[in-house]
Write a protein that holds these residues in place. Structure first.
Motif, short mmCIF file in Angstrom:
data_model
loop_
_atom_site.label_atom_id
_atom_site.label_comp_id
_atom_site.label_asym_id
_atom_site.label_seq_id
_atom_site.Cartn_x
_atom_site.Cartn_y
_atom_site.Cartn_z
N MET A 1 0.83 -1.19 0.00
CA MET A 1 0.00 0.00 0.00
C MET A 1 0.87 1.24 0.00
SD MET A 1 -1.53 0.27 3.76
CE MET A 1 -1.05 1.89 4.27
N GLN A 2 0.22 2.34 -0.17
CA GLN A 2 1.01 3.55 -0.28
C GLN A 2 1.27 4.17 1.08
OE1 GLN A 2 -1.59 5.54 -2.89
NE2 GLN A 2 -0.74 4.60 -4.70
N THR B 1 8.15 -8.61 6.99
CA THR B 1 8.99 -7.84 6.08
C THR B 1 8.20 -6.89 5.17
OG1 THR B 1 9.01 -9.82 4.69
CG2 THR B 1 10.96 -9.39 6.03
N HIS B 2 6.93 -6.65 5.50
CA HIS B 2 6.20 -5.61 4.77
C HIS B 2 5.05 -5.12 5.65
CE1 HIS B 2 4.65 -3.83 0.81
NE2 HIS B 2 3.85 -3.39 1.76
N VAL B 3 5.29 -4.05 6.39
CA VAL B 3 4.22 -3.43 7.17
C VAL B 3 4.26 -1.92 6.93
CG1 VAL B 3 4.24 -5.17 8.99
CG2 VAL B 3 5.67 -3.14 9.22
N HIS B 4 3.21 -1.26 7.34
CA HIS B 4 3.17 0.21 7.29
C HIS B 4 2.80 0.69 8.68
CE1 HIS B 4 3.35 0.24 2.90
NE2 HIS B 4 2.62 -0.85 2.98
N ILE B 5 3.73 1.36 9.30
CA ILE B 5 3.51 1.85 10.66
C ILE B 5 3.68 3.36 10.64
CG2 ILE B 5 4.34 1.75 13.04
CD1 ILE B 5 3.24 -0.92 12.08
N ASN C 1 8.15 -6.77 -3.61
CA ASN C 1 7.07 -6.76 -2.64
C ASN C 1 5.80 -7.23 -3.35
OD1 ASN C 1 7.93 -5.32 -0.06
ND2 ASN C 1 8.71 -3.94 -1.63
N HIS C 2 5.08 -8.17 -2.75
CA HIS C 2 3.75 -8.63 -3.19
C HIS C 2 3.79 -9.85 -4.11
CE1 HIS C 2 2.34 -5.22 -1.06
NE2 HIS C 2 2.81 -4.35 -1.93
N PHE C 3 4.06 -9.69 -5.41
CA PHE C 3 4.07 -10.85 -6.29
C PHE C 3 2.69 -11.52 -6.26
CE2 PHE C 3 5.58 -15.03 -7.82
CZ PHE C 3 6.54 -14.66 -8.74
N SER D 1 2.74 -9.27 6.14
CA SER D 1 1.28 -9.06 6.25
C SER D 1 0.75 -7.83 5.53
CB SER D 1 0.88 -8.99 7.73
OG SER D 1 1.25 -7.74 8.28
N ASP D 2 1.60 -6.81 5.31
CA ASP D 2 1.13 -5.56 4.72
C ASP D 2 -0.14 -5.05 5.41
OD1 ASP D 2 1.17 -3.35 3.10
OD2 ASP D 2 0.54 -4.38 1.27
N ILE D 3 -0.26 -5.30 6.67
CA ILE D 3 -1.36 -4.84 7.53
C ILE D 3 -2.76 -5.17 7.01
CG2 ILE D 3 0.12 -3.05 8.54
CD1 ILE D 3 -1.49 -0.93 7.11
ZN LIG Z 1 2.28 -2.14 1.41
#
Ligand SMILES: [Zn+2]
Length: 566
Positions: free
Chosen positions: A1-2, A105-109, A402-404, A466-468
């Motif tokens: 996500m952005q 290895t992919h979160v947005h905090i 990231n993602h795939f 998880s990318d939240i």
């Molecule tokens: Zn993201």
């Protein structure tokens, strides 16, 4: 996500109280303090025994006890370790499971400003309206209200909130409510008026201003909403955001997370992370921070590169957004979306700019962690990365995607394996975004969404994160090992991986993405004593239990940083 730079609020008082509560609540030991700080024990060693200890090494060693000293593991073995370390502090695990802390290895905090509403748990548009009304009553008239996290999939009305819903709740406030995943947002009339967007405004490059059947704006903007409207929202000060940023980081412990990669940040804001980590060192999850490329001059005057820092905070990879996401949808796919003649999403920039940016950051010695969701975006990124690596070879570069989300061609995966291009994958999307995928995808690309088995079989290094959506490891572990989505439907059972593989992808394989696989992610002597104590053994519980796995305690660098018990 952005990046969510504009989300922000809470009164200072509330932030302070939350911080205080969090600190008090999160430092209570699960074991009696006397047990840990026994004055008669001067060995500095602590032995946790009588548990199920998952080492998560290659051999899947499972044993009963672990000995730690200072911030490291010094021994792992069965209960006979008690005889070998008779003077260590003894902690009886009573059959609980102890395993390495999760590395997401992919979160947005991000910190939250006073104007901010949390929409991640709302269950209806009516509830969203109630929250808007309450917030509007706390703010001066005309102030922005922002929120994040709604999803039509979890709203009772089974539709998205639209402009009329927002206007009815607070006609005089500009409002921006970002959908979960941040690839679209809904705006109130006042917000669109300030942004000078009307029904005649053309769609921006790479984005869509939605209109209803009559041609009127419905309030939704996909993908370019931040640049078009979000930029108007005043930026909250670091001081306003700081307490909630600290709290958000501490909130990761109950989820069993001891390390993160923050997936989209800026060179400008990195100093704030340094400040926070300097102040709260050892009491926050270890973090690597991905940074947007901010131009040649700024990147060189920044003075740091990927990997610089220490075991608590370090600079991560450069983040490039190659395409959009599925909540739009705007992921760039090789075939048109289901039911569309032509539309197959878009790149976020021209192919030439993407190629140039990849080459430049690679040449300058940066690690790259590139957002690529659609198969067309993945294949382009792989081609450009491979070309850059061929022209300017670099040993052990650790570039990753990231993602795939949509499985690319087998030849693209073979190229990735040959060039050691890794992935951080979010199988929880398969569960949470089922509604989006079934709406926009079909055939094999629907069945194999968010694949893990295929890339792993090709020899690609695949970490999990998880990318939240939601934050935390368990939905992803459940989805990756069952291929079951939210409805219970199974998608592409051939993409299943084992529980052991999933736990490894969430620990040691994650550590690899920040070059830390030799110091964390497994419980072997010499590694950091970052571990979680779980109520049950995730390798053997029934599938459904994975979705409800409870963390009992968390240790970071040998210190207990959180426990469930009051
Ligand atoms: Zn993201």
């Amino acid at each position: 996500m952005q990046i969510l730079t504009k989300v922000t609020p809470m009164t200072k008082l509330r932030c302070y109280l939350i911080l205080l509560t969090g600190l008090i609540g999160s430092t209570q030991p699960v074991f009696a303090a006397a047990q840990i700080n026994d004055p008669h024990n001067d060995t500095g060693q602590t032995l946790l025994y009588n548990g199920v200890v998952l080492v998560l090494d290659e051999d899947n060693t499972q044993t009963q006890a672990i000995v730690i000293a200072d911030d490291k593991v010094i021994a792992v073995g069965d209960n006979s370790l008690r005889a070998q370390y008779p003077n260590a502090k003894m902690i009886d695990l009573n059959g609980q499971t102890l395993m390495p802390g999760f590395i997401d290895t992919h979160v947005h905090i991000s910190g939250k400003a006073q104007r901010y509403i949390d929409l991640t748990k709302v269950s209806s548009i009516a509830e969203i309206q109630k929250l808007i009304r309450e917030k509007a009553a706390q703010l001066p008239p005309g102030d922005w209200i922002t929120g994040y996290g709604w999803s039509e999939d979890t709203l009772a009305e089974l539709r998205r909130p639209l402009i009329a819903d927002l206007d009815a709740a607070a006609p005089n406030n500009p409002i921006m409510l970002t959908r979960a995943g941040a690839h679209s947002a809904v705006f109130s009339s006042e917000a669109l008026r300030l942004a000078e967007i009307d029904a005649q405004t053309p769609d921006p490059e790479g984005g869509t201003i939605e209109r209803d059947d009559t041609g009127a704006l419905n309030g939704i903007i996909r993908e370019r909403h931040q640049e078009m409207v979000g930029k108007l929202i005043p930026v909250a000060s670091n001081a306003e955001l700081r307490p909630s940023l600290v709290q958000e980081l501490q909130n990761l412990f109950p989820l069993g997370i001891t390390s993160i990669v923050e997936a989209s940040n800026t060179v400008d804001y990195y100093s704030e992370w340094q400040h926070i980590y300097a102040t709260h060192r050892g009491r926050l999850p270890r973090a690597a921070v991905q940074l947007a490329y901010a131009g040649d001059e700024k990147m060189s005057s920044f003075g740091l590169k990927s990997g610089d820092g220490d075991t608590h905070l370090r600079v991560g990879a450069i983040k490039i957004f190659a395409d959009g996401g599925f909540t739009g949808p705007a992921a760039y796919t090789t075939k048109p979306y289901r039911g569309e003649d032509e539309y197959r999403g878009k790149l976020n920039m021209t192919e030439g700019d993407l190629r140039e940016l990849i080459r430049k950051a690679h040449t300058q010695g940066w690690q790259l962690g590139i957002h690529a969701i659609g198969d067309a975006a993945i294949e382009l990124v792989v081609a450009y990365l491979s070309e850059a690596l061929e022209d300017m070879p670099r040993e052990d570069h650790r570039h990753y995607l990231n993602h795939f989300t949509i499985k690319p061609s087998t030849s693209a995966m073979k190229t990735m394996a040959a060039n050691t291009i890794a992935i951080t994958q979010q199988p929880n999307f398969m569960y949470t975004l089922e509604g989006r995928y079934t709406e926009y995808l079909d055939g094999e690309r629907l069945q194999t969404n968010n694949p893990m088995r295929s890339p792993m079989n090709q020899g690609i290094h695949v970490a999990m994160s998880s990318d939240i959506l939601p934050l935390g490891p368990w939905v992803g572990i459940y989805a990756a090992t069952t291929r079951k989505a939210m409805s219970g439907a199974v998608f592409g059972a051939q993409e299943k991986i084992s529980r052991f593989e999933a736990l490894r992808a969430y620990t040691t394989l994650g550590a690899y993405l920040t070059r830390e696989e030799d110091i964390k992610g497994q419980l072997v002597p010499g590694m950091l004593a970052d571990f979680v104590i779980l109520e049950d053994n995730p390798l053997v519980v029934p599938d459904a239990k994975l979705l409800n796995m409870q963390t009992n305690a968390v240790f970071l660098g040998g210190r207990q940083v959180w426990s469930k018990q009051p």
